[in-house]
Design an enzyme around this catalytic site. Structure first.
Site, PDB file in Angstrom:
ATOM      1  CB  VAL A  74      33.419  23.660  43.861  1.00 24.27           C
ATOM      2  CG1 VAL A  74      32.431  22.738  44.552  1.00 24.27           C
ATOM      3  CG2 VAL A  74      33.430  25.029  44.549  1.00 24.27           C
ATOM      4  CD  GLN A  82      31.461  36.310  51.186  1.00 21.21           C
ATOM      5  OE1 GLN A  82      30.529  37.029  51.537  1.00 21.21           O
ATOM      6  NE2 GLN A  82      31.421  35.619  50.065  1.00 21.21           N
ATOM      7  CB  CYS A  90      30.229  29.420  50.632  1.00 26.79           C
ATOM      8  SG  CYS A  90      30.447  30.991  49.776  1.00 26.79           S
ATOM      9  CG  HIS A 138      33.916  32.578  52.849  1.00 22.65           C
ATOM     10  ND1 HIS A 138      35.026  32.811  52.083  1.00 22.65           N
ATOM     11  CD2 HIS A 138      32.873  32.469  51.968  1.00 22.65           C
ATOM     12  CE1 HIS A 138      34.692  32.820  50.790  1.00 22.65           C
ATOM     13  NE2 HIS A 138      33.394  32.613  50.700  1.00 22.65           N
TER      14      HIS A 138
END
Ligand code: 2RA
Length: 339
Positions: free
Chosen positions: A12, A155, A128, A241
C-alpha cells in the site's frame, strides 16, 4: 504542503507513491517512513529520489500536514501520538481506530463530510472490502433504504500484502516444477485453491474480516440497524477484489432503475452486458480507480432484492486511493493545511 507516507515499502505504501503522482496531489515535500528494515531504501517520486527514514518516537512529524499511514494496526496505535502531536492529520489505513467514536471512518463518495470531524487528528480508511461495497451500496440506498445485505467476497492475494502476492507466484512456480509449495502468508496453499478464511475467527463463527464488513458499513452509511452478512474468501487472484452482493431494500427497485443509479454514481462504472460477455473481472480492473458493477439483476429469491457483482482494485480504491481521495475531499471543501 508536507506529506508523509508511513509504511512506504509495503504494497500500500508503494501504491501511495503512485497514486499521489497520478493524482497530481499538491506536495512540496514528501517524507517516507518505515521500519528499521526498510530505512535507507530510496524510492523515486516525481523524478527525485526520496530516502526512507526509520519511524521513531521523535519530532520528525513537525511541519507535516498529512501523514498517510499503512504499517499495521500495532504501529498506528504506537505512533499515533508521535505523528499527530504537532498537528499532522493522520489518514490511517489500518484497523486500529476504525470503530472509535471519535475517529471518522470515511469513503468520500458516501460520507465525505465526516472527514471534518477529527478531534484526535485521525481519519480511518475502511477495510478494502467495505470501501468498494459501500461505493456501490450508496446509489441504491439513495433510491430506497437498504435493510439487509448479503455478500460473498473473492479476495485477491494483494489484500494480504506484497509478500503474499510473491508467495502466490512462487507457489505456482514451485508446483509447475513438481515441488511442494511454501505456505507462510495464507492458512493453506492458495495456488489452485480458494480459502474461506480471512483474518481470525470470532466467537459468532464469522471472521474478523466478515465482521469488519458488518460494523464498518453501518458506521460509514450512518445506518446502525443495517444487517450485513458476509462470507469472505481468498482466491488465487493477484490483485483486485470481487464481491457478489445481494441487497434487500424497503421498496423493490427495478434493474433499469438500479443500472441508471449505478451509472450516475460517483466512483462507479457499470460494465453489464452479459449477452456480449461483458462484466467486471479482476484481471481487467487491476490498477484501475473506480468500482466496477455488473451482473445487475432482480433477486429471484426475494421480491425486494437486487443482486449484482462488483470488482475494485484492493490496493487502489480499497486502500491508497481512498485515503488520498479523503485528503482531496478536505482540500476541495475548504480545509486549510500548513497555515
Ligand atoms: C485482505 N481485507 O484482503 C484484507 C486487507 N485489508 O486480506
Amino acid at each position: 504542503m508536507r506529506v508523509a507516507i508511513v509504511g512506504a515499502s509495503g504494497a500500500v505504501g508503494q501504491e501511495f507513491l503512485r497514486v499521489l503522482e497520478e493524482q497530481n496531489f499538491p506536495i512540496d515535500e514528501l517524507l517516507l517512513f518505515g521500519s528499521s528494515r526498510s530505512a535507507g531504501r530510496t524510492y523515486i517520486f516525481r523524478g527525485k529520489e526520496v530516502k526512507v527514514k526509520e519511524l521513531c518516537h521523535n519530532d520528525d512529524f513537525k511541519g507535516v500536514d498529512i501523514a498517510f499511514t499503512s504499517a499495521g494496526a500495532g504501529t498506528s496505535k504506537e505512533f499515533a501520538e508521535t505523528i499527530t502531536k504537532h498537528g499532522a492529520l493522520m489518514i490511517d489505513n489500518s484497523s486500529a481506530f476504525r470503530m472509535d467514536d471519535d475517529v471518522p471512518l470515511v469513503v468520500p463518495e458516501v460520507n465525505g463530510q465526516d472527514a471534518f470531524d477529527t478531534p484526535r487528528g485521525i481519519i480511518a480508511n475502511p477495510n478494502c472490502t467495505t470501501i468498494q461495497m459501500v461505493v456501490a451500496l450508496k446509489p441504491i440506498n439513495d433510491l430506497s433504504k437498504i435493510t439487509r445485505v448479503h455478500v460473498a467476497t473473492y479476495q485477491a492475494a494483494s489484500g494480504a500484502g506484497a509478500a503474499a502476492m510473491d508467495e502466490l507466484v512462487d507457489q505456482y512456480a514451485r508446483l509447475s516444477r513438481g515441488e511442494a509449495p511454501e505456505v507462510n502468508k495464507f492458512a493453506y496453499q492458495l495456488a489452485y485453491n480458494v480459502i474461506p478464511h480471512i483474518d481470525v475467527f470470532t466467537d459468532n463463527g464469522y471472521t474478523k474480516e466478515e465482521m469488519k464488513m458488518f460494523n464498518e458499513t453501518r458506521k460509514i452509511m450512518h445506518e446502525p440497524a443495517l444487517s450485513v452478512s458476509a462470507m469472505c474468501v481468498r482466491v488465487p487472484v493477484m490483485r483486485a477484489h470481487s464481491e457478489a452482493v445481494w441487497v434487500e431494500t424497503e421498496r423493490s427497485i427495478s434493474v433499469d432503475e438500479a443500472r441508471e443509479a449505478f451509472a450516475a454514481a460517483e466512483g462507479v462504472v457499470v460494465v453489464d452486458d452479459p449477452a456480449n460477455k461483458k462484466y467486471p473481472m479482476p484481471l481487467d480492473v487491476a490498477g484501475c480507480d473506480p468500482v466496477y458493477v455488473g451482473r445487475i439483476r432482480e433477486d429471484i429469491a426475494n421480491e425486494r432484492g437486487l443482486s449484482f457483482w462488483i470488482v475494485g482494485d484492493q490496493i487502489k480504491k480499497g486502500a491508497a486511493l481512498n485515503a488520498v481521495q479523503i485528503a482531496q475531499y478536505l482540500l476541495a471543501h475548504g480545509k486549510k493545511f500548513g497555515a
